[in-house]
Scaffold this motif. Structure first.
Motif, PDB file in Angstrom:
ATOM      1  N   PRO A  28       0.833  -1.203   0.000  1.00 33.46           N
ATOM      2  CA  PRO A  28       0.000   0.000   0.000  1.00 33.46           C
ATOM      3  C   PRO A  28       0.874   1.261   0.000  1.00 33.46           C
ATOM      4  CG  PRO A  28      -0.708  -1.535   1.707  1.00 33.46           C
ATOM      5  CD  PRO A  28       0.577  -2.064   1.145  1.00 33.46           C
ATOM      6  N   PRO A  29       0.427   2.343  -0.639  1.00 26.79           N
ATOM      7  CA  PRO A  29       1.245   3.563  -0.730  1.00 26.79           C
ATOM      8  C   PRO A  29       1.626   4.140   0.639  1.00 26.79           C
ATOM      9  CG  PRO A  29      -0.815   3.813  -1.956  1.00 26.79           C
ATOM     10  CD  PRO A  29      -0.833   2.470  -1.338  1.00 26.79           C
ATOM     11  N   GLU A  30       0.772   3.980   1.643  1.00 24.42           N
ATOM     12  CA  GLU A  30       1.076   4.548   2.956  1.00 24.42           C
ATOM     13  C   GLU A  30       2.302   3.897   3.603  1.00 24.42           C
ATOM     14  OE1 GLU A  30      -2.497   1.731   3.418  1.00 24.42           O
ATOM     15  OE2 GLU A  30      -1.977   3.397   2.107  1.00 24.42           O
ATOM     16  N   VAL A  31       2.651   2.686   3.175  1.00 27.52           N
ATOM     17  CA  VAL A  31       3.854   2.030   3.706  1.00 27.52           C
ATOM     18  C   VAL A  31       5.089   2.804   3.269  1.00 27.52           C
ATOM     19  CG1 VAL A  31       5.231  -0.077   3.703  1.00 27.52           C
ATOM     20  CG2 VAL A  31       2.743  -0.232   3.731  1.00 27.52           C
ATOM     21  N   ASN A  32       5.152   3.162   2.002  1.00 31.05           N
ATOM     22  CA  ASN A  32       6.311   3.876   1.465  1.00 31.05           C
ATOM     23  C   ASN A  32       6.401   5.316   1.958  1.00 31.05           C
ATOM     24  OD1 ASN A  32       7.234   1.649   0.033  1.00 31.05           O
ATOM     25  ND2 ASN A  32       5.914   2.128  -1.701  1.00 31.05           N
ATOM     26  N   LEU A  33       5.274   5.911   2.312  1.00 30.00           N
ATOM     27  CA  LEU A  33       5.280   7.294   2.794  1.00 30.00           C
ATOM     28  C   LEU A  33       5.816   7.417   4.225  1.00 30.00           C
ATOM     29  CD1 LEU A  33       1.835   8.511   1.420  1.00 30.00           C
ATOM     30  CD2 LEU A  33       4.121   9.058   0.551  1.00 30.00           C
ATOM     31  N   ARG A  34       5.820   6.313   4.955  1.00 23.18           N
ATOM     32  CA  ARG A  34       6.314   6.291   6.345  1.00 23.18           C
ATOM     33  C   ARG A  34       5.611   7.329   7.221  1.00 23.18           C
ATOM     34  NH1 ARG A  34      12.060   3.933   6.914  1.00 23.18           N
ATOM     35  NH2 ARG A  34      12.362   2.967   4.911  1.00 23.18           N
ATOM     36  N   GLN A  35       4.306   7.457   7.076  1.00 20.21           N
ATOM     37  CA  GLN A  35       3.543   8.407   7.877  1.00 20.21           C
ATOM     38  C   GLN A  35       2.579   7.712   8.825  1.00 20.21           C
ATOM     39  OE1 GLN A  35       1.732  10.847   4.852  1.00 20.21           O
ATOM     40  NE2 GLN A  35       3.529  12.154   4.688  1.00 20.21           N
ATOM     41  N   GLU A  36       2.485   6.397   8.746  1.00 25.35           N
ATOM     42  CA  GLU A  36       1.529   5.643   9.535  1.00 25.35           C
ATOM     43  C   GLU A  36       2.268   4.528  10.285  1.00 25.35           C
ATOM     44  OE1 GLU A  36      -2.771   4.112   8.369  1.00 25.35           O
ATOM     45  OE2 GLU A  36      -1.201   2.997   7.324  1.00 25.35           O
ATOM     46  N   ILE A  37       2.067   4.463  11.570  1.00 29.76           N
ATOM     47  CA  ILE A  37       2.724   3.440  12.388  1.00 29.76           C
ATOM     48  C   ILE A  37       2.021   2.100  12.193  1.00 29.76           C
ATOM     49  CG2 ILE A  37       3.186   2.736  14.773  1.00 29.76           C
ATOM     50  CD1 ILE A  37       3.536   5.693  15.449  1.00 29.76           C
ATOM     51  N   GLY A  38       2.797   1.028  12.171  1.00 30.36           N
ATOM     52  CA  GLY A  38       2.234  -0.307  12.082  1.00 30.36           C
ATOM     53  C   GLY A  38       2.729  -1.116  10.898  1.00 30.36           C
ATOM     54  N   HIS A  39       3.629  -0.536  10.107  1.00 28.41           N
ATOM     55  CA  HIS A  39       4.177  -1.237   8.945  1.00 28.41           C
ATOM     56  C   HIS A  39       5.607  -1.670   9.280  1.00 28.41           C
ATOM     57  CE1 HIS A  39       0.697  -0.036   6.625  1.00 28.41           C
ATOM     58  NE2 HIS A  39       0.875   1.198   7.078  1.00 28.41           N
ATOM     59  N   TYR A  40       5.856  -2.972   9.210  1.00 29.00           N
ATOM     60  CA  TYR A  40       7.134  -3.540   9.619  1.00 29.00           C
ATOM     61  C   TYR A  40       7.874  -4.150   8.446  1.00 29.00           C
ATOM     62  CZ  TYR A  40       5.704  -3.108  14.489  1.00 29.00           C
ATOM     63  OH  TYR A  40       5.315  -2.616  15.716  1.00 29.00           O
ATOM     64  N   GLU A  41       9.202  -4.206   8.572  1.00 30.07           N
ATOM     65  CA  GLU A  41      10.052  -4.926   7.631  1.00 30.07           C
ATOM     66  C   GLU A  41      10.794  -5.981   8.426  1.00 30.07           C
ATOM     67  OE1 GLU A  41      12.628  -2.365   5.423  1.00 30.07           O
ATOM     68  OE2 GLU A  41      10.965  -1.499   4.306  1.00 30.07           O
ATOM     69  N   GLY A  42      10.931  -7.171   7.857  1.00 29.33           N
ATOM     70  CA  GLY A  42      11.604  -8.259   8.554  1.00 29.33           C
ATOM     71  C   GLY A  42      12.775  -8.791   7.770  1.00 29.33           C
TER      72      GLY A  42
END
Length: 115
Positions: A28-42
């Motif tokens: 989702p675009p909001e992941v790349n924008l880094r403006q929303e907490i809750g998206h993780y990378e492993g």
């Protein structure tokens, strides 16, 4: 005489493909924008001796890091550790992006068990 086991430039990867795994461009675009907490990378990280391995999840906005030690760098251990981390963050994880390493071939079992 060519070296055995050497990957030649431009040749396809031979480590096995993850069937059904979404490509990173499909996030989702909001992941790349880094403006929303809750998206993780492993990812997994090997120790300098090559015997020790850890699984890390990093939250993209805050940099919050979760770490689990793996007894081996394989799909079974990575899926088990990932499941334990996901359970601890239930309700606070929106997406997790994993690389294409063979240790993440068990991601479907974690995805189905976490709902």
């Amino acid at each position: 005489m060519s070296k055995i086991g050497r990957k030649h430039r431009g040749s396809p990867a031979t480590r096995g493909l993850l069937a059904g795994k979404s490509h990173i461009s499909e996030r989702p675009p909001e992941v790349n924008l880094r403006q929303e907490i809750g998206h993780y990378e492993g990812d997994t990280v090997m120790g300098p001796d090559g015997r020790h391995c850890i699984l890390m999840l990093v939250e993209r906005v805050t940099g919050y890091v979760l770490i689990k030690k793996l007894s081996a760098r394989n799909a079974e251990q990575a899926a088990s550790a990932l499941a334990r981390l996901v359970i601890g963050l239930r309700g606070r994880i929106k997406t997790i992006t994993l690389d294409n390493g063979t240790e993440f071939h068990g991601y479907k079992s974690v995805q189905s068990s976490s709902g």
